[in-house]
Write an enzyme that holds these catalytic residues in place. Structure first.
Site, PDB file in Angstrom:
ATOM      1  N   ASN A   1      36.731  30.048  39.717  1.00 14.87           N
ATOM      2  CA  ASN A   1      36.637  29.024  38.424  1.00 14.87           C
ATOM      3  C   ASN A   1      37.841  29.334  37.478  1.00 14.87           C
ATOM      4  O   ASN A   1      37.843  30.498  36.947  1.00 14.87           O
ATOM      5  CB  ASN A   1      35.284  29.124  37.830  1.00 14.87           C
ATOM      6  CG  ASN A   1      35.298  28.415  36.456  1.00 14.87           C
ATOM      7  OD1 ASN A   1      35.843  27.383  36.426  1.00 14.87           O
ATOM      8  ND2 ASN A   1      34.193  28.697  35.756  1.00 14.87           N
ATOM      9  N   TRP A   2      38.781  28.632  37.619  1.00 12.54           N
ATOM     10  CA  TRP A   2      39.980  29.060  36.909  1.00 12.54           C
ATOM     11  C   TRP A   2      39.674  28.763  35.156  1.00 12.54           C
ATOM     12  O   TRP A   2      40.602  29.508  34.672  1.00 12.54           O
ATOM     13  CB  TRP A   2      41.210  27.928  37.236  1.00 12.54           C
ATOM     14  CG  TRP A   2      41.708  28.367  38.630  1.00 12.54           C
ATOM     15  CD1 TRP A   2      41.127  29.168  39.548  1.00 12.54           C
ATOM     16  CD2 TRP A   2      42.713  27.844  39.604  1.00 12.54           C
ATOM     17  NE1 TRP A   2      41.723  29.137  40.726  1.00 12.54           N
ATOM     18  CE2 TRP A   2      42.722  28.463  40.539  1.00 12.54           C
ATOM     19  CE3 TRP A   2      43.815  26.918  39.020  1.00 12.54           C
ATOM     20  CZ2 TRP A   2      43.763  27.856  41.620  1.00 12.54           C
ATOM     21  CZ3 TRP A   2      44.798  26.489  39.762  1.00 12.54           C
ATOM     22  CH2 TRP A   2      44.578  27.137  41.139  1.00 12.54           C
ATOM     23  N   LYS A   3      38.778  27.961  34.841  1.00 14.18           N
ATOM     24  CA  LYS A   3      38.522  27.769  33.526  1.00 14.18           C
ATOM     25  C   LYS A   3      39.732  27.151  32.776  1.00 14.18           C
ATOM     26  O   LYS A   3      40.599  26.244  33.439  1.00 14.18           O
ATOM     27  CB  LYS A   3      38.177  29.124  32.652  1.00 14.18           C
ATOM     28  CG  LYS A   3      36.940  29.818  33.561  1.00 14.18           C
ATOM     29  CD  LYS A   3      36.422  30.866  32.806  1.00 14.18           C
ATOM     30  CE  LYS A   3      35.146  31.325  33.659  1.00 14.18           C
ATOM     31  NZ  LYS A   3      34.324  32.462  32.741  1.00 14.18           N
TER      32      LYS A   3
ATOM     33  N   HIS B   1      27.826  25.277  33.587  1.00 14.06           N
ATOM     34  CA  HIS B   1      28.475  26.604  33.570  1.00 14.06           C
ATOM     35  C   HIS B   1      27.896  27.226  31.882  1.00 14.06           C
ATOM     36  O   HIS B   1      27.729  26.426  30.982  1.00 14.06           O
ATOM     37  CB  HIS B   1      29.810  26.630  33.428  1.00 14.06           C
ATOM     38  CG  HIS B   1      30.532  27.923  33.657  1.00 14.06           C
ATOM     39  ND1 HIS B   1      30.742  28.669  32.362  1.00 14.06           N
ATOM     40  CD2 HIS B   1      30.946  28.581  34.424  1.00 14.06           C
ATOM     41  CE1 HIS B   1      31.265  29.827  32.897  1.00 14.06           C
ATOM     42  NE2 HIS B   1      31.549  29.977  34.053  1.00 14.06           N
TER      43      HIS B   1
ATOM     44  N   GLU C   1      29.524  28.654  29.746  1.00 12.46           N
ATOM     45  CA  GLU C   1      30.117  28.473  28.726  1.00 12.46           C
ATOM     46  C   GLU C   1      30.035  26.864  28.241  1.00 12.46           C
ATOM     47  O   GLU C   1      30.162  26.671  26.987  1.00 12.46           O
ATOM     48  CB  GLU C   1      31.617  28.419  29.034  1.00 12.46           C
ATOM     49  CG  GLU C   1      31.934  30.084  29.475  1.00 12.46           C
ATOM     50  CD  GLU C   1      33.196  30.390  30.168  1.00 12.46           C
ATOM     51  OE1 GLU C   1      33.325  31.504  30.501  1.00 12.46           O
ATOM     52  OE2 GLU C   1      33.851  29.474  30.551  1.00 12.46           O
TER      53      GLU C   1
ATOM     54  N   GLU D   1      24.371  33.050  37.073  1.00 15.64           N
ATOM     55  CA  GLU D   1      25.398  33.762  36.139  1.00 15.64           C
ATOM     56  C   GLU D   1      24.563  34.430  35.079  1.00 15.64           C
ATOM     57  O   GLU D   1      23.737  34.177  34.169  1.00 15.64           O
ATOM     58  CB  GLU D   1      26.039  32.744  35.028  1.00 15.64           C
ATOM     59  CG  GLU D   1      27.040  31.731  35.917  1.00 15.64           C
ATOM     60  CD  GLU D   1      27.496  31.085  34.538  1.00 15.64           C
ATOM     61  OE1 GLU D   1      28.819  31.301  34.069  1.00 15.64           O
ATOM     62  OE2 GLU D   1      27.146  30.098  34.222  1.00 15.64           O
TER      63      GLU D   1
ATOM     64  N   GLY E   1      31.327  40.276  29.615  1.00 19.40           N
ATOM     65  CA  GLY E   1      32.049  40.397  28.477  1.00 19.40           C
ATOM     66  C   GLY E   1      31.212  41.290  27.590  1.00 19.40           C
ATOM     67  O   GLY E   1      31.710  41.418  26.565  1.00 19.40           O
TER      68      GLY E   1
ATOM     69  N   SER F   1      31.015  38.652  36.845  1.00 16.49           N
ATOM     70  CA  SER F   1      31.982  39.448  37.068  1.00 16.49           C
ATOM     71  C   SER F   1      32.343  40.124  38.227  1.00 16.49           C
ATOM     72  O   SER F   1      32.524  41.422  38.588  1.00 16.49           O
ATOM     73  CB  SER F   1      31.830  40.549  35.753  1.00 16.49           C
ATOM     74  OG  SER F   1      32.170  40.325  34.775  1.00 16.49           O
TER      75      SER F   1
ATOM     76  N   GLY G   1      35.345  34.324  38.221  1.00 18.11           N
ATOM     77  CA  GLY G   1      36.156  33.902  37.122  1.00 18.11           C
ATOM     78  C   GLY G   1      37.726  34.466  37.113  1.00 18.11           C
ATOM     79  O   GLY G   1      38.545  34.218  37.698  1.00 18.11           O
TER      80      GLY G   1
END
Length: 261
Positions: free
Chosen positions: A19-21, A106, A108, A178, A184, A224, A245
């Site tokens: 997933n390049w975001k 997702h 986000e 997820e 993070g 991650s 990611g």
């Protein structure tokens, strides 16, 4: 290579999806896709590789990976079929651009854009109707994990979305777990913690669709994952690959993860 099922009649798919975001320009994305494709020959044939790019990149990246072993995914799609929805991109548009998959739900999207389970039902319906396979994300945040609500949160997300679909639909749905609390935050999900929740997700799917459908559903880990921990994660019985990611932005790291089965 691990075996997923006791009877091995219907093996789940191994998948590593990047997933390049909101990263890379279009030329940078094309070069990244070329690098992934060039390195993909080293990956065993039974590991499916997918790249999920920004909308702007889909057509040029499709020109690179179309007809190869690498699948193309969008990072989202609209909850409407078409019309006056400025800035939205429909499932039909994605299919016409060469996509075979789309990521939905997702963390986000849920956190920053208020995406609800109700909207995800509509997005999933439209994606499936347009021939796209769905990578549906579920998972709990730090507050929910620390309150011991991680099972309840994942169960609710699965039931609110997937229970609206059929066993036949489930052939075209991939689940990605997820652990938002471990992304993070400096905290780390162990392979055992990841396996525990993956097994729970599979059990929740089985309660609605039966053991066979649950056994056939691919469940990816989305917390991650990198070359240094992928092998331990992928060795777990119910972890069938990763939704990657940051490591997906470097072809060597992405392929290194795919070589970890």
């Amino acid at each position: 290579m691990k075996l997923f099922l006791n009877d091995c009649k219907n093996m789940r798919k191994y998948i590593v999806a990047g997933n390049w975001k909101m990263n890379t320009t279009v030329p940078e994305g094309v070069e990244l896709a070329k690098a992934v494709l060039a390195a993909s020959a080293a990956v065993p044939a039974d590991v499916k590789l997918i790249v999920a790019t920004p909308f702007t990149h889909l057509c040029p990246v499709a020109a690179v990976v179309g007809g190869t072993r690498i699948g193309l995914s969008a990072e989202n799609c609209a909850d409407k079929e078409k019309g006056a929805y400025t800035g939205e991109v429909s499932a039909a548009m994605l299919a016409s651009a060469g996509c075979q998959y789309t990521i939905l739900g997702h963390s986000e999207r849920r956190q920053y854009y208020g995406e609800t389970d109700e909207k995800l039902v509509e997005k999933t319906r439209l994606a499936l109707a347009n021939g796209l396979d769905v990578i549906l994300c579920v998972g709990e945040n730090l507050e929910e994990r620390e309150a011991g609500r991680h099972f309840a949160v994942c169960e609710s997300q699965i039931k609110n979305v997937l229970y609206n679909f059929t066993a036949e639909d489930m052939k075209h749905i991939i689940v990605a777990y997820e652990p938002v609390w471990a992304i993070g935050t400096g905290k780390t999900a162990t392979a055992e913690q990841a396996e525990e929740i993956h097994a729970f997700i599979r059990k929740t799917i089985a309660e609605k669709f039966g053991e066979q459908v649950a056994d056939d559903t691919t469940i990816l880990y989305g917390g991650s994952c990198k070359p240094s921990n992928a092998k331990e994660l992928f060795a777990q019985k119910d972890i069938d690959g990763g939704l990657i990611g940051g490591a997906a932005l470097k072809a060597d790291d992405f392929i290194g993860i795919a070589l970890s089965f």
